[in-house]
Design a protein around this motif. Structure first.
Motif, PDB file in Angstrom:
ATOM      1  N   ALA A 194       0.815  -1.219   0.000  1.00  0.00           N
ATOM      2  CA  ALA A 194       0.000   0.000   0.000  1.00  0.00           C
ATOM      3  C   ALA A 194       0.851   1.272   0.000  1.00  0.00           C
ATOM      4  CB  ALA A 194      -0.901   0.008   1.231  1.00  0.00           C
ATOM      5  N   THR A 195       0.430   2.256  -0.799  1.00  0.00           N
ATOM      6  CA  THR A 195       0.921   3.623  -0.627  1.00  0.00           C
ATOM      7  C   THR A 195       0.315   4.132   0.678  1.00  0.00           C
ATOM      8  OG1 THR A 195       0.928   3.895  -3.015  1.00  0.00           O
ATOM      9  CG2 THR A 195       1.006   5.916  -1.691  1.00  0.00           C
ATOM     10  N   GLY A 196      -0.957   3.805   0.853  1.00  0.00           N
ATOM     11  CA  GLY A 196      -1.680   4.046   2.093  1.00  0.00           C
ATOM     12  C   GLY A 196      -2.949   3.219   2.023  1.00  0.00           C
ATOM     13  N   ILE A 215     -11.104   2.165  13.062  1.00  0.00           N
ATOM     14  CA  ILE A 215     -10.402   2.650  11.864  1.00  0.00           C
ATOM     15  C   ILE A 215      -8.917   2.283  11.977  1.00  0.00           C
ATOM     16  CG2 ILE A 215      -9.841   4.652  10.417  1.00  0.00           C
ATOM     17  CD1 ILE A 215     -12.340   6.035  11.475  1.00  0.00           C
ATOM     18  N   GLY A 216      -8.422   1.474  11.049  1.00  0.00           N
ATOM     19  CA  GLY A 216      -7.013   1.063  11.044  1.00  0.00           C
ATOM     20  C   GLY A 216      -6.334   1.548   9.771  1.00  0.00           C
ATOM     21  N   LEU A 217      -5.061   1.966   9.909  1.00  0.00           N
ATOM     22  CA  LEU A 217      -4.332   2.528   8.761  1.00  0.00           C
ATOM     23  C   LEU A 217      -3.126   1.656   8.393  1.00  0.00           C
ATOM     24  CD1 LEU A 217      -4.235   6.299   9.858  1.00  0.00           C
ATOM     25  CD2 LEU A 217      -6.072   5.079   8.667  1.00  0.00           C
ATOM     26  N   THR A 218      -2.940   1.446   7.089  1.00  0.00           N
ATOM     27  CA  THR A 218      -1.844   0.622   6.577  1.00  0.00           C
ATOM     28  C   THR A 218      -0.700   1.478   6.026  1.00  0.00           C
ATOM     29  OG1 THR A 218      -3.412  -1.098   5.914  1.00  0.00           O
ATOM     30  CG2 THR A 218      -1.256  -1.157   4.854  1.00  0.00           C
ATOM     31  N   ASN A 219       0.502   1.156   6.452  1.00  0.00           N
ATOM     32  CA  ASN A 219       1.750   1.664   5.849  1.00  0.00           C
ATOM     33  C   ASN A 219       1.967   3.180   5.954  1.00  0.00           C
ATOM     34  OD1 ASN A 219       4.172   0.823   4.857  1.00  0.00           O
ATOM     35  ND2 ASN A 219       3.546   0.662   2.723  1.00  0.00           N
ATOM     36  N   VAL A 220       1.412   3.783   6.983  1.00  0.00           N
ATOM     37  CA  VAL A 220       1.657   5.220   7.171  1.00  0.00           C
ATOM     38  C   VAL A 220       2.157   5.509   8.589  1.00  0.00           C
ATOM     39  CG1 VAL A 220       0.183   6.153   5.349  1.00  0.00           C
ATOM     40  CG2 VAL A 220      -0.840   5.506   7.542  1.00  0.00           C
ATOM     41  N   ASN A 221       2.840   4.531   9.179  1.00  0.00           N
ATOM     42  CA  ASN A 221       3.358   4.632  10.537  1.00  0.00           C
ATOM     43  C   ASN A 221       4.320   3.444  10.693  1.00  0.00           C
ATOM     44  OD1 ASN A 221       2.877   5.996  13.211  1.00  0.00           O
ATOM     45  ND2 ASN A 221       2.434   3.910  13.864  1.00  0.00           N
ATOM     46  N   PRO A 222       5.301   3.534  11.606  1.00  0.00           N
ATOM     47  CA  PRO A 222       6.195   2.368  11.765  1.00  0.00           C
ATOM     48  C   PRO A 222       5.439   1.079  12.132  1.00  0.00           C
ATOM     49  CG  PRO A 222       7.116   4.288  12.863  1.00  0.00           C
ATOM     50  CD  PRO A 222       5.745   4.685  12.407  1.00  0.00           C
ATOM     51  N   ASP A 259       8.556   9.727   3.436  1.00  0.00           N
ATOM     52  CA  ASP A 259       8.778   9.905   1.996  1.00  0.00           C
ATOM     53  C   ASP A 259       9.460   8.642   1.480  1.00  0.00           C
ATOM     54  OD1 ASP A 259       8.033  12.524   2.494  1.00  0.00           O
ATOM     55  OD2 ASP A 259      10.081  13.295   2.488  1.00  0.00           O
ATOM     56  N   ASP A 260       8.938   8.057   0.429  1.00  0.00           N
ATOM     57  CA  ASP A 260       9.647   6.932  -0.182  1.00  0.00           C
ATOM     58  C   ASP A 260       9.237   6.814  -1.643  1.00  0.00           C
ATOM     59  OD1 ASP A 260       7.190   5.666  -0.246  1.00  0.00           O
ATOM     60  OD2 ASP A 260       7.608   4.340   1.447  1.00  0.00           O
ATOM     61  N   LEU A 261       9.580   5.696  -2.247  1.00  0.00           N
ATOM     62  CA  LEU A 261       9.338   5.559  -3.677  1.00  0.00           C
ATOM     63  C   LEU A 261       7.846   5.566  -4.030  1.00  0.00           C
ATOM     64  CD1 LEU A 261      10.219   1.862  -4.658  1.00  0.00           C
ATOM     65  CD2 LEU A 261       9.418   2.593  -2.438  1.00  0.00           C
ATOM     66  N   GLY A 263       5.725   7.774  -2.775  1.00  0.00           N
ATOM     67  CA  GLY A 263       5.216   9.142  -2.701  1.00  0.00           C
ATOM     68  C   GLY A 263       5.769   9.856  -1.484  1.00  0.00           C
ATOM     69  N   ASP A 264       5.561  11.175  -1.418  1.00  0.00           N
ATOM     70  CA  ASP A 264       6.051  11.885  -0.239  1.00  0.00           C
ATOM     71  C   ASP A 264       4.976  11.899   0.851  1.00  0.00           C
ATOM     72  OD1 ASP A 264       4.309  14.002  -0.830  1.00  0.00           O
ATOM     73  OD2 ASP A 264       5.814  15.025  -2.033  1.00  0.00           O
ATOM     74  N   ALA A 265       5.398  12.313   2.036  1.00  0.00           N
ATOM     75  CA  ALA A 265       4.521  12.208   3.203  1.00  0.00           C
ATOM     76  C   ALA A 265       3.235  13.013   3.005  1.00  0.00           C
ATOM     77  CB  ALA A 265       5.273  12.686   4.445  1.00  0.00           C
ATOM     78  N   ASP A 266       3.366  14.187   2.389  1.00  0.00           N
ATOM     79  CA  ASP A 266       2.200  15.049   2.207  1.00  0.00           C
ATOM     80  C   ASP A 266       1.162  14.363   1.303  1.00  0.00           C
ATOM     81  OD1 ASP A 266       0.729  17.515   2.307  1.00  0.00           O
ATOM     82  OD2 ASP A 266       1.356  17.805   0.223  1.00  0.00           O
ATOM     83  N   TYR A 267       1.654  13.775   0.228  1.00  0.00           N
ATOM     84  CA  TYR A 267       0.762  13.040  -0.686  1.00  0.00           C
ATOM     85  C   TYR A 267       0.060  11.892   0.052  1.00  0.00           C
ATOM     86  CZ  TYR A 267      -0.478   9.569  -4.230  1.00  0.00           C
ATOM     87  OH  TYR A 267      -1.136   8.641  -4.981  1.00  0.00           O
ATOM     88  N   LYS A 268       0.838  11.171   0.864  1.00  0.00           N
ATOM     89  CA  LYS A 268       0.245  10.024   1.568  1.00  0.00           C
ATOM     90  C   LYS A 268      -0.828  10.467   2.575  1.00  0.00           C
ATOM     91  CE  LYS A 268       4.284   7.079   1.083  1.00  0.00           C
ATOM     92  NZ  LYS A 268       5.275   6.296   1.821  1.00  0.00           N
ATOM     93  N   ARG A 269      -0.583  11.617   3.209  1.00  0.00           N
ATOM     94  CA  ARG A 269      -1.630  12.121   4.123  1.00  0.00           C
ATOM     95  C   ARG A 269      -2.913  12.399   3.361  1.00  0.00           C
ATOM     96  NH1 ARG A 269       0.580  13.284   9.178  1.00  0.00           N
ATOM     97  NH2 ARG A 269       2.808  13.722   9.099  1.00  0.00           N
ATOM     98  N   ARG A 270      -2.757  12.923   2.138  1.00  0.00           N
ATOM     99  CA  ARG A 270      -3.968  13.209   1.358  1.00  0.00           C
ATOM    100  C   ARG A 270      -4.662  11.922   0.909  1.00  0.00           C
ATOM    101  NH1 ARG A 270      -2.129  17.468  -2.810  1.00  0.00           N
ATOM    102  NH2 ARG A 270      -0.022  17.019  -2.093  1.00  0.00           N
ATOM    103  N   VAL A 271      -3.847  10.917   0.619  1.00  0.00           N
ATOM    104  CA  VAL A 271      -4.421   9.595   0.282  1.00  0.00           C
ATOM    105  C   VAL A 271      -5.233   9.086   1.476  1.00  0.00           C
ATOM    106  CG1 VAL A 271      -3.820   7.155  -0.071  1.00  0.00           C
ATOM    107  CG2 VAL A 271      -2.687   8.929  -1.438  1.00  0.00           C
TER     108      VAL A 271
END
Ligand SMILES: Cc1cc2nc3c(=O)[nH]c(=O)nc-3n(C[C@H](O)[C@H](O)[C@H](O)COP(=O)(O)OP(=O)(O)OC[C@H]3O[C@@H](n4cnc5c(N)ncnc54)[C@H](O)[C@@H]3O)c2cc1C
Ligand code: FES
Ligand code: FES
Lengths: 289, 168
Positions: A194-196, A215-222, A259-261, A263-271
């Motif tokens: 996941a990007t997110g 609500i659970g989130l994938t791949n946006v936290n360690p 930030d990784d391949l 997308g950047d953190a800002d983009y992922k927050r919007r996702v």
């Protein structure tokens, strides 16, 4: 690529597996579907000295609903979840997730237990289990213990399963009232992580008021993340557009993407914001249908 | 240390001595000498190494040979019988479902499991069903037609046209 050398045992009972694991300590790794572990061994990211294969132990693969709980045996394959009537009826969230996990061949092998025990925030089942409020059963030589999903993920590849223990069952409560659940992630291509991703379960009373939100989130936290503030924003409300917007905004603020391949953190927050809003809406639709 | 294993490959019992770290695809290609199972990516992405283990499609570059002990394996070499080629092979042949052929064994074995579970899949279900198999030549259209053709043949329905489709 060939893994470095190791010794291999495939015990035929759980007791035998636990005995071997206890003798070998931290030099041993459990082999379930192998579709996370073997790629890591090929790349020499993991070099266990011993592999203890659970595939020959009968009775670890099942899906059933008993006394208001969906019980999933640790060795249940992803493809078996897709085909289960109980899952299709009550937990379409698993079908949403299965469709986005790897590809049919990988799903024939990857297990639900392995997906969680791997302790990787990029995997999809951890966020789903957070949304559903699951419990994990862990078996050791001293017997069984149960750990709530919020106490299960410790850190990168670290979980509550200790050396010498086996994750044996995942238990998902089936709410007594109206409920609906949904999962989606964005990915660059089929089979990608996941990007997110966002998993949601909404539970409603007869008047349509939200009694619990997961609500659970994938791949946006360690580690896999619970969006606690977003959940609280929904409970006690009729889940109108205003609350959905607020919950989406909070999830975007509270996650910690890097930030990784993908997308950047800002983009992922919007996702995350967009997906949180969409998944709440979808879970709500399912609860009301 | 080597471990003795026995598996049934295409209906015949075989015994081998393998190191536990030997991957199934290497056993099949280098010890059983069946080179129809290909290695493309070696990272469980492309599907070229797909074979059937007890009827389930599997990526053999991500499975240890020792895990296949006691199992039944089907490779592309096992598809044709004395009566002729398998319907999926006929489908690929009649519809030009291959160019270089590198992906074809994996595609066919994956398609067999797909058709067993879903004998009359829609185009979308076929495309979804082969999402773990990459082809760098055909553009997939003829692969989809090949699988539709095989499905019809296996169901005993009228065979679809094998005329080429020209995309505007
Ligand atoms: C090409 C590809 C794409 C993928 N894409 C995705 C994806 O998009 N989303 C996703 O979620 N996953 C994805 N995966 C991972 C896949 O779903 C794995 O199969 C799954 O994460 C792990 O399950 P497994 O049974 O294969 O575990 P294994 O690889 O066997 O084990 C993983 C880890 O968990 C431990 N373990 C396993 N079972 C137990 C148990 N019962 N008790 C204690 N410890 C245990 C092992 O020791 C190991 O450390 C992908 C894999 C591949 C190869
Ligand atoms: S070689 Fe196994 S999936 Fe590509
Ligand atoms: S025919 Fe060449 S890769 Fe498919």
């Amino acid at each position: 690529m060939i893994p470095s050398s190791f010794s291999y045992t495939a015990p035929s009972t759980l007791d035998e597996a636990l005995k071997v694991l206890n003798e070998l300590g931290d030099e041993a790794k459990i082999l379930a579907g192998g579709h996370s572990l073997i790629p890591m061994m090929k790349l020499r990211f993991a070099e266990p000295e011993h592999l203890v294969d659970l595939n020959n132990i009968p009775g670890l693969s099942y899906i059933n609903i008993e006394d208001g709980t969906l019980n999933i045996g640790a060795m249940t394959r992803e493809s078996e979840m897709e085909e289960s009537g109980d899952v299709q009826q009550h937990f379409p969230i698993f079908l949403d997730a299965a469709k986005l996990i790897a590809d049919p061949q990988v799903r024939n092998f990857g297990t639900i237990g392995g997906n969680i025990a791997h302790g990787d925030a990029a995997n999809d089942h951890p966020a789903v289990m957070i949304a559903l409020g699951a419990e994990v059963e862990i078996t050791g030589t001293g017997g069984k213990r149960t750990v709530g999903i919020d106490d299960f993920f410790y850190g990168f590849y670290a979980t509550a399963v200790e050396d010498g223990e086996i994750l044996t069952e995942i238990r998902v409560p089936v709410p007594s009232g109206k409920f609906g659940n949904a999962y989606h992630k964005t990915e660059r291509k089929v089979g990608d992580y996941a990007t997110g991703g966002v998993a949601v379960q909404i539970e409603l009373d007869d008047s349509g008021t939200c009694t619990r939100a997961g609500i659970g989130l994938t791949n946006v936290n360690p580690t896999p993340l619970r969006a606690t503030r977003s959940e609280e924003a929904l409970v006690g409300t009729k889940v109108t557009a205003a609350e959905i917007e607020a919950a989406g905004q909070m999830a975007a603020e509270d996650c910690n993407p890097s930030d990784d391949l993908r997308g950047d953190a800002d983009y992922k927050r919007r996702v995350i914001k967009a997906l949180t809003k969409r998944m709440i809406t979808k879970a709500l639709e399912r609860a009301n249908s | 240390m080597k471990t003795p294993i026995t598996l049934k490959i295409n209906g015949e019992e075989h015994s081998f001595e393998v190191e536990p770290r030997t991957l199934l695809v290497h056993l099949i290609r280098e010890q059983a000498n069946m080179t129809g199972t290909h290695i493309g990516c070696d990272t469980s992405s492309c599907g070229a190494c797909t074979l059937l283990i007890d009827g389930k499609s599997a990526k053999s570059c991500t499975i240890l040979a020792v895990q296949a002990n006691g199992k039944e394996i089907t490779t592309v070499e096992g598809l044709a019988t004395a009566e002729g080629v398998h319907p999926i092979q006929e489908g690929f042949k009649e519809n030009h479902g291959l160019h270089c052929g590198f992906c074809t064994p994996g595609m066919m074995l994956r398609a067999i499991e797909l058709l067993e579970k879903n004998p009359d899949p829609t185009e979308e279900e076929i495309r979804w069903g082969i999402s773990g198999n990459l082809c760098r030549c055909t553009g997939y259209n003829n692969i989809v037609k090949a699988i539709q053709y095989a499905g019809a043949k296996m169901r005993g329905d009228e065979l679809p046209s094998t005329e080429p489709v020209f995309v505007e």
